[in-house]
Design a protein around this motif. Sequence first.
Motif, PDB file in Angstrom:
ATOM      1  N   CYS A 698       0.838  -1.207   0.000  1.00  0.00           N
ATOM      2  CA  CYS A 698       0.000   0.000   0.000  1.00  0.00           C
ATOM      3  C   CYS A 698       0.872   1.255   0.000  1.00  0.00           C
ATOM      4  O   CYS A 698       0.553   2.240  -0.672  1.00  0.00           O
ATOM      5  N   ARG A 699       1.953   1.222   0.761  1.00  0.00           N
ATOM      6  CA  ARG A 699       2.861   2.372   0.805  1.00  0.00           C
ATOM      7  C   ARG A 699       3.415   2.661  -0.587  1.00  0.00           C
ATOM      8  O   ARG A 699       3.425   3.799  -1.042  1.00  0.00           O
ATOM      9  N   GLU A 700       3.863   1.590  -1.267  1.00  0.00           N
ATOM     10  CA  GLU A 700       4.417   1.779  -2.613  1.00  0.00           C
ATOM     11  C   GLU A 700       3.341   2.280  -3.583  1.00  0.00           C
ATOM     12  O   GLU A 700       3.579   3.190  -4.372  1.00  0.00           O
ATOM     13  N   LEU A 701       2.142   1.718  -3.484  1.00  0.00           N
ATOM     14  CA  LEU A 701       1.068   2.107  -4.404  1.00  0.00           C
ATOM     15  C   LEU A 701       0.630   3.547  -4.149  1.00  0.00           C
ATOM     16  O   LEU A 701       0.262   4.275  -5.063  1.00  0.00           O
ATOM     17  N   GLU A 724      -8.275  -7.066  11.426  1.00  0.00           N
ATOM     18  CA  GLU A 724      -7.832  -6.229  12.537  1.00  0.00           C
ATOM     19  C   GLU A 724      -6.400  -5.763  12.324  1.00  0.00           C
ATOM     20  O   GLU A 724      -6.068  -4.581  12.485  1.00  0.00           O
ATOM     21  N   GLY A 725      -5.535  -6.720  11.939  1.00  0.00           N
ATOM     22  CA  GLY A 725      -4.110  -6.424  11.768  1.00  0.00           C
ATOM     23  C   GLY A 725      -3.876  -5.394  10.682  1.00  0.00           C
ATOM     24  O   GLY A 725      -3.111  -4.441  10.862  1.00  0.00           O
ATOM     25  N   LEU A 726      -4.571  -5.562   9.549  1.00  0.00           N
ATOM     26  CA  LEU A 726      -4.364  -4.626   8.436  1.00  0.00           C
ATOM     27  C   LEU A 726      -4.906  -3.242   8.763  1.00  0.00           C
ATOM     28  O   LEU A 726      -4.265  -2.225   8.483  1.00  0.00           O
ATOM     29  N   ILE A 727      -6.101  -3.190   9.356  1.00  0.00           N
ATOM     30  CA  ILE A 727      -6.674  -1.888   9.707  1.00  0.00           C
ATOM     31  C   ILE A 727      -5.708  -1.159  10.634  1.00  0.00           C
ATOM     32  O   ILE A 727      -5.389   0.017  10.440  1.00  0.00           O
ATOM     33  N   SER A 728      -5.204  -1.883  11.635  1.00  0.00           N
ATOM     34  CA  SER A 728      -4.391  -1.201  12.638  1.00  0.00           C
ATOM     35  C   SER A 728      -3.061  -0.719  12.058  1.00  0.00           C
ATOM     36  O   SER A 728      -2.664   0.427  12.276  1.00  0.00           O
ATOM     37  N   ILE A 729      -2.377  -1.536  11.257  1.00  0.00           N
ATOM     38  CA  ILE A 729      -1.082  -1.102  10.717  1.00  0.00           C
ATOM     39  C   ILE A 729      -1.280   0.024   9.685  1.00  0.00           C
ATOM     40  O   ILE A 729      -0.522   0.998   9.668  1.00  0.00           O
ATOM     41  N   LEU A 730      -2.317  -0.085   8.868  1.00  0.00           N
ATOM     42  CA  LEU A 730      -2.529   0.943   7.838  1.00  0.00           C
ATOM     43  C   LEU A 730      -2.902   2.280   8.483  1.00  0.00           C
ATOM     44  O   LEU A 730      -2.457   3.342   8.041  1.00  0.00           O
ATOM     45  N   GLU A 731      -3.721   2.219   9.524  1.00  0.00           N
ATOM     46  CA  GLU A 731      -4.087   3.473  10.201  1.00  0.00           C
ATOM     47  C   GLU A 731      -2.878   4.095  10.892  1.00  0.00           C
ATOM     48  O   GLU A 731      -2.706   5.311  10.867  1.00  0.00           O
ATOM     49  N   GLN A 732      -2.043   3.237  11.488  1.00  0.00           N
ATOM     50  CA  GLN A 732      -0.814   3.759  12.101  1.00  0.00           C
ATOM     51  C   GLN A 732       0.046   4.486  11.082  1.00  0.00           C
ATOM     52  O   GLN A 732       0.743   5.442  11.406  1.00  0.00           O
TER      53      GLN A 732
END
Length: 765
Positions: A698-701, A724-732
């Motif tokens: 996501c960061r690269e895109l 849960e894991g993806l929401i939390s890391i992406l929001e961070q």
Amino acid sequence: MPVYRIAKKINIKGIVQGVGFRPFIFQLAGRHHLTGWISNTSSGVSIHIEGAAPDIETFLQAVETAAPPLSRITDITATPCPASGFQQFSISESQTETHATALISPDVSICADCRKELFDPRDRRFHYPFINCTNCGPRYTIIHAIPYDRPNTSMKAFTMCRVCQAEYDDPNNRRFHAQPNACPVCGPQVLLYDADGKQTAVSDPIQEAAKHLQNGQILAVKGLGGFHLAVDATNNSAVERLRQKKHREEKPFALMAMDVPTIRSFARMDADEEKMLTSSVRPILLLQKRPKSPIVESVSPGNPTVGVMLPYTPLHYLLLSHGFKALVMTSGNLSDEPICIDNAEAFKRLKNIADCFLMHDRDILIRSDDSIARRISGVTRLVRRSRGYVPVPVFLNHRLPPILACGAEMKNTVCLTRDDRAFVSQHIGDLEHPAAHDFFDETITHLKALLDIRPEIIAHDLHPDYFSTRYALALHDAVRIPVQHHHAHIASCMAENRMDGEVIGLAFDGTGLGTDNTIWGGEALLADFGGFKRLAHLETVPMPGAAFAIREPWRMALGYLHTAFGDDLANMDIPLITSLPPDAVRTLIRMIRQKINSPLTSSLGRLFDGVAAIMGIRNRVSFEGQAAMELEMLAGTHPIDMRKETVYAFEWSSGATRRIAIRPLVSGIVGDMKSGIPLPLISRRFHATLIRLFASLCRELKGETGVNRIVLSGGCFQNALLLEGLISILEQEGFAVFSHSLVPTNDGGISLGQAVIAATVSEHL
Ligand code: ZN
Ligand code: ZN
Ligand code: FE
């Protein structure tokens, strides 16, 4: 001081019929010394109100703030009009307009007032299984046309007795205009039958049915949206027998228990889960099991969760009052077929399963299964959206032309649109079963009638063999628009979150046909409603045996191992390979090499299946998603803390469409297995790797596209650790993350996405 009388005409739209809205207005007008009238219209209610200006002002405020619990006002207008000198306030008969836009209420669980009367020996409806009022009872499942008046419901067959009629006519009574109003004298009756369809002559059929359940028998019970099959959930042989007869080997059964304290004795819940469970929707809620519970393990074998609901009809309350800890309440059907609703049909289809039938003579006009929900990362997620939700629309940002979206093949729903509303149907099921085809047809007809929608545009999946696609292609007089499956997933999540413009969509699921004729399911798309670009996907792997590879994850395992290690996989020292007959392994390698019946897939769902089989969790599944679920369960329920987890290596190719390599991940897992790392730890690492990988992607895109909004959709997001894991890391990392809460993230949400895309593509937006 003279008081000048003024008058106003008020039009209210929303869910304002069949929810006690007119008596509410009647009583409110009385309190404010106002006169005039109220009437149901096809679009809501119309009110003429007269009185002193300040009284009308406070009246108008109260209309919005004190409206009945089940109502929902979407639009209210008040315009001055000439006063007519009404002496009192009255409720007039319904007006029918040419265009029906009133919202029908979903079915509502029995309310507290009715429950009190149900168990009050002095009440005339003591133990009457069809007690209801303006605030509760059946709606969507008993109505066939609008407006919501008794002649348009299956209560038409029952003429109210004098006492019931008086309640119905009295605006101060809590049963005023309660369309299903009934009592033991005039209303529906419950009857008990044996397996041969012979009526059992007993004074209390419910008590007798309870006795059969206590003796370990299987009872078919007619409910609100269809039949249930019930057994005592503390009786192992009864539960096992039901499994055998229903041909449902391992898929968890849902439970119904009397109250929250009883449920707490076998499952854990927090305050939000309790609120959800006790809401008038009464979904099946997936809860964590407690150890040492009286509920037998065969209810949801090997599963740390159990699906539980509270009773939602008076009949359920009466049945459970006979001292059951919990009853298994599973849909009344053979595995995967639609639920039974008709008495004669139930005898025919369930006679080899049920020992006795608790029936009644109020017809169910449309099937509606129990809804299933789960709380993940503080939000209620719908696994199945049916009873209690349908036909509440999803409110959209745009006005759409009349569209019928036909949905996908599995977990099918359809969607009809009108103006800024999308009406997603109840769960129809797996259209691979011919038995579900009629239900599909009936649901479209029923919804079209209730909503008065004549679709001009038909949206369907790209897959030519889906029943829903073939249905759409046979409708010659409409514009037909094909929609790619994963684009529909992302659009569905965008629509329910009322988003517009471009997003990065992660669409992760089991199966969906891609535009390149391979099977997609691990996709990162740059998408808006008008189209999409495939930015990245999992490397494609062969599915040796095609559909067989879905039912037999060991085949997928070989597909992934071959992608990672080539023919060497035959000599690998892991339990999966050493336990398989060498012939089977050789045959599959040949199929993969010669590309025989081995379609290519980039599906993340298949990767979960394949990894589960590589780890030796299971080689075959008895229901879709079983291996993936078990892989998730193995990792435990603690959210994944990315600061602490080890992850496997990952990489992707450069270019306009990145390919995420399978080899590093699979060889990491195999390496861990060879070093004897415990399986739960490997499963956590696998989950953590996916989370880290997709966050990096996501960061690269984002760097490439400038898009900061991530939309998560697809069946894989039923996995709580992943979501849960993806929401939390992406929001961070500062992304705005969107996921589903109104429609399912699985294919039950596809029809909504198809509809909004079709509207855009046909240039109606
Ligand atoms: Zn009630
Ligand atoms: Zn009556
Ligand atoms: Fe899907």
